[in-house]
Design a protein around this motif. Structure first.
Motif, PDB file in Angstrom:
ATOM      1  N   ALA A  80      51.910  31.754  49.118  1.00 30.99           N
ATOM      2  CA  ALA A  80      50.568  31.407  49.582  1.00 30.99           C
ATOM      3  C   ALA A  80      49.603  32.577  49.391  1.00 30.99           C
ATOM      4  N   ASP A  81      50.087  33.802  49.587  1.00 37.47           N
ATOM      5  CA  ASP A  81      49.258  34.988  49.383  1.00 37.47           C
ATOM      6  C   ASP A  81      48.809  35.078  47.923  1.00 37.47           C
ATOM      7  N   LEU A  82      49.736  34.858  46.994  1.00 35.95           N
ATOM      8  CA  LEU A  82      49.373  34.918  45.576  1.00 35.95           C
ATOM      9  C   LEU A  82      48.410  33.788  45.206  1.00 35.95           C
ATOM     10  N   ALA A  83      48.594  32.601  45.774  1.00 37.91           N
ATOM     11  CA  ALA A  83      47.675  31.484  45.509  1.00 37.91           C
ATOM     12  C   ALA A  83      46.268  31.816  46.009  1.00 37.91           C
ATOM     13  N   LEU A  84      46.183  32.471  47.173  1.00 38.19           N
ATOM     14  CA  LEU A  84      44.887  32.879  47.716  1.00 38.19           C
ATOM     15  C   LEU A  84      44.256  33.972  46.855  1.00 38.19           C
ATOM     16  N   ARG A  85      45.068  34.920  46.409  1.00 37.11           N
ATOM     17  CA  ARG A  85      44.556  35.977  45.521  1.00 37.11           C
ATOM     18  C   ARG A  85      44.000  35.366  44.236  1.00 37.11           C
ATOM     19  N   LEU A  86      44.713  34.394  43.702  1.00 37.73           N
ATOM     20  CA  LEU A  86      44.263  33.716  42.488  1.00 37.73           C
ATOM     21  C   LEU A  86      42.881  33.099  42.712  1.00 37.73           C
ATOM     22  N   GLU A  87      42.713  32.482  43.867  1.00 38.02           N
ATOM     23  CA  GLU A  87      41.422  31.883  44.191  1.00 38.02           C
ATOM     24  C   GLU A  87      40.334  32.951  44.318  1.00 38.02           C
ATOM     25  N   THR A  88      40.631  34.015  45.040  1.00 38.32           N
ATOM     26  CA  THR A  88      39.660  35.093  45.242  1.00 38.32           C
ATOM     27  C   THR A  88      39.278  35.748  43.924  1.00 38.32           C
ATOM     28  N   TYR A  89      40.272  36.059  43.091  1.00 42.03           N
ATOM     29  CA  TYR A  89      39.988  36.729  41.823  1.00 42.03           C
ATOM     30  C   TYR A  89      39.257  35.818  40.844  1.00 42.03           C
ATOM     31  N   SER A  90      39.542  34.527  40.869  1.00 42.20           N
ATOM     32  CA  SER A  90      38.803  33.618  39.983  1.00 42.20           C
ATOM     33  C   SER A  90      37.354  33.472  40.463  1.00 42.20           C
ATOM     34  N   GLN A  91      37.142  33.425  41.771  1.00 39.00           N
ATOM     35  CA  GLN A  91      35.772  33.414  42.305  1.00 39.00           C
ATOM     36  C   GLN A  91      35.050  34.701  41.904  1.00 39.00           C
ATOM     37  N   GLY A  92      35.747  35.819  42.064  1.00 36.00           N
ATOM     38  CA  GLY A  92      35.168  37.111  41.704  1.00 36.00           C
ATOM     39  C   GLY A  92      34.839  37.203  40.222  1.00 36.00           C
ATOM     40  N   LEU A  93      35.707  36.650  39.383  1.00 33.97           N
ATOM     41  CA  LEU A  93      35.443  36.672  37.939  1.00 33.97           C
ATOM     42  C   LEU A  93      34.203  35.856  37.611  1.00 33.97           C
ATOM     43  N   ALA A  94      34.053  34.699  38.229  1.00 25.82           N
ATOM     44  CA  ALA A  94      32.855  33.888  37.994  1.00 25.82           C
ATOM     45  C   ALA A  94      31.598  34.667  38.387  1.00 25.82           C
ATOM     46  N   LEU A  95      31.669  35.374  39.517  1.00 22.54           N
ATOM     47  CA  LEU A  95      30.520  36.155  39.977  1.00 22.54           C
ATOM     48  C   LEU A  95      30.266  37.384  39.106  1.00 22.54           C
ATOM     49  N   ALA A  96      31.314  37.964  38.527  1.00 21.50           N
ATOM     50  CA  ALA A  96      31.188  39.178  37.706  1.00 21.50           C
ATOM     51  C   ALA A  96      30.914  38.870  36.242  1.00 21.50           C
ATOM     52  N   ALA A  97      30.842  37.615  35.874  1.00 25.98           N
ATOM     53  CA  ALA A  97      30.701  37.237  34.461  1.00 25.98           C
ATOM     54  C   ALA A  97      29.513  37.921  33.792  1.00 25.98           C
ATOM     55  N   GLU A  98      28.413  38.040  34.496  1.00 24.47           N
ATOM     56  CA  GLU A  98      27.207  38.654  33.909  1.00 24.47           C
ATOM     57  C   GLU A  98      27.372  40.153  33.665  1.00 24.47           C
ATOM     58  N   ASN A  99      28.366  40.779  34.267  1.00 23.97           N
ATOM     59  CA  ASN A  99      28.563  42.224  34.113  1.00 23.97           C
ATOM     60  C   ASN A  99      29.129  42.592  32.753  1.00 23.97           C
ATOM     61  N   GLY A 100      29.727  41.645  32.071  1.00 15.88           N
ATOM     62  CA  GLY A 100      30.307  41.931  30.765  1.00 15.88           C
ATOM     63  C   GLY A 100      31.573  42.760  30.876  1.00 15.88           C
ATOM     64  N   LEU A 101      31.922  43.346  29.766  1.00 22.10           N
ATOM     65  CA  LEU A 101      33.149  44.135  29.669  1.00 22.10           C
ATOM     66  C   LEU A 101      32.887  45.588  30.013  1.00 22.10           C
ATOM     67  N   MET A 102      33.937  46.272  30.458  1.00 31.21           N
ATOM     68  CA  MET A 102      33.813  47.689  30.786  1.00 31.21           C
ATOM     69  C   MET A 102      33.320  48.457  29.566  1.00 31.21           C
ATOM     70  N   MET A 103      33.924  48.187  28.427  1.00 30.85           N
ATOM     71  CA  MET A 103      33.438  48.762  27.172  1.00 30.85           C
ATOM     72  C   MET A 103      32.459  47.735  26.616  1.00 30.85           C
ATOM     73  N   ALA A 104      31.348  48.184  26.103  1.00 28.45           N
ATOM     74  CA  ALA A 104      30.264  47.257  25.753  1.00 28.45           C
ATOM     75  C   ALA A 104      30.505  46.469  24.476  1.00 28.45           C
ATOM     76  N   GLY A 105      31.708  46.443  23.940  1.00 25.16           N
ATOM     77  CA  GLY A 105      32.006  45.531  22.851  1.00 25.16           C
ATOM     78  C   GLY A 105      31.982  46.130  21.471  1.00 25.16           C
ATOM     79  N   ALA A 106      32.050  45.249  20.503  1.00 22.46           N
ATOM     80  CA  ALA A 106      32.236  45.626  19.104  1.00 22.46           C
ATOM     81  C   ALA A 106      31.033  46.344  18.517  1.00 22.46           C
TER      82      ALA A 106
END
Length: 193
Positions: free
Chosen positions: A104-130
């Protein structure tokens, strides 16, 4: 047709037949969870090359795929694992029910991290790409380091789960790393090979 297109087509046909075989005989809640896992797997396969800079980064796609993963995580995921639903055709190990709290802890983490990824999408990659435009701001990078984008220890991310709002401050690829480590930890502990 080129040889590579033929090989790609053959590989895709092979994956489809493997997935169809794996789902043969699955009904009810077992089929529901297999379908959910397939949806998350498809999202991860689309996101992984983007996060590695192998395909162009698209924040809208990152957000959409993260939301797909989120819809299959947390209590939705745990709700698809009632006792007694292991055994063929399921790939679930009995350890899920023996260590329900860990699962259940891992399932909750999956939910939290997927929510966080959706919110962080505009931040792009740590390295600015090609294009070689450099790194993200030192503040964003420091945030990624301080937030614990590092490795897993015993199937848990260092420092425990973060809030989706805190993850929003990180580069998308750092959040994706935490998300993929959570998937891997869950599969290692709770899924038959």
């Amino acid at each position: 047709m080129t040889c590579s297109k033929l090989l790609t087509g053959a590989a895709l046909a092979s994956l489809i037949s493997v997935a169809a075989y794996a789902h043969s005989g699955a009904t009810g809640v077992v089929k529901e969870r297999m379908d959910g896992m397939d949806a998350m797997k498809a999202s991860m396969k689309l996101l992984a090359p983007m996060m590695q800079g192998q395909t162009p980064y698209d924040a809208a796609v990152v957000r959409e795929e993260a939301q797909t993963i989120q819809t299959h995580a947390g209590e939705v995921l745990t709700g698809l694992f009632p006792k007694g639903t292991d055994g063929h055709p399921s790939d679930a190990k009995p350890e899920i029910w023996a260590d329900w709290e860990g699962f259940a802890d891992l399932a909750l983490r999956l939910e939290t991290y997927s929510q966080g990824l959706a919110l962080a999408a505009e931040n792009g990659l740590m390295m600015a790409g090609a294009e070689g435009t450099g790194m993200m701001s030192s503040g964003a990078m420091m945030g990624a380091t301080a937030m614990g984008a590092g490795g897993m220890m015993g199937g848990q991310t260092m420092g425990g789960p973060r809030s989706a709002e805190a993850l929003q401050q990180m580069p998308a690829d750092a959040v994706f790393t935490m998300l993929s480590q959570t998937c891997s930890a869950c599969h290692t502990r709770f899924r038959k090979e």
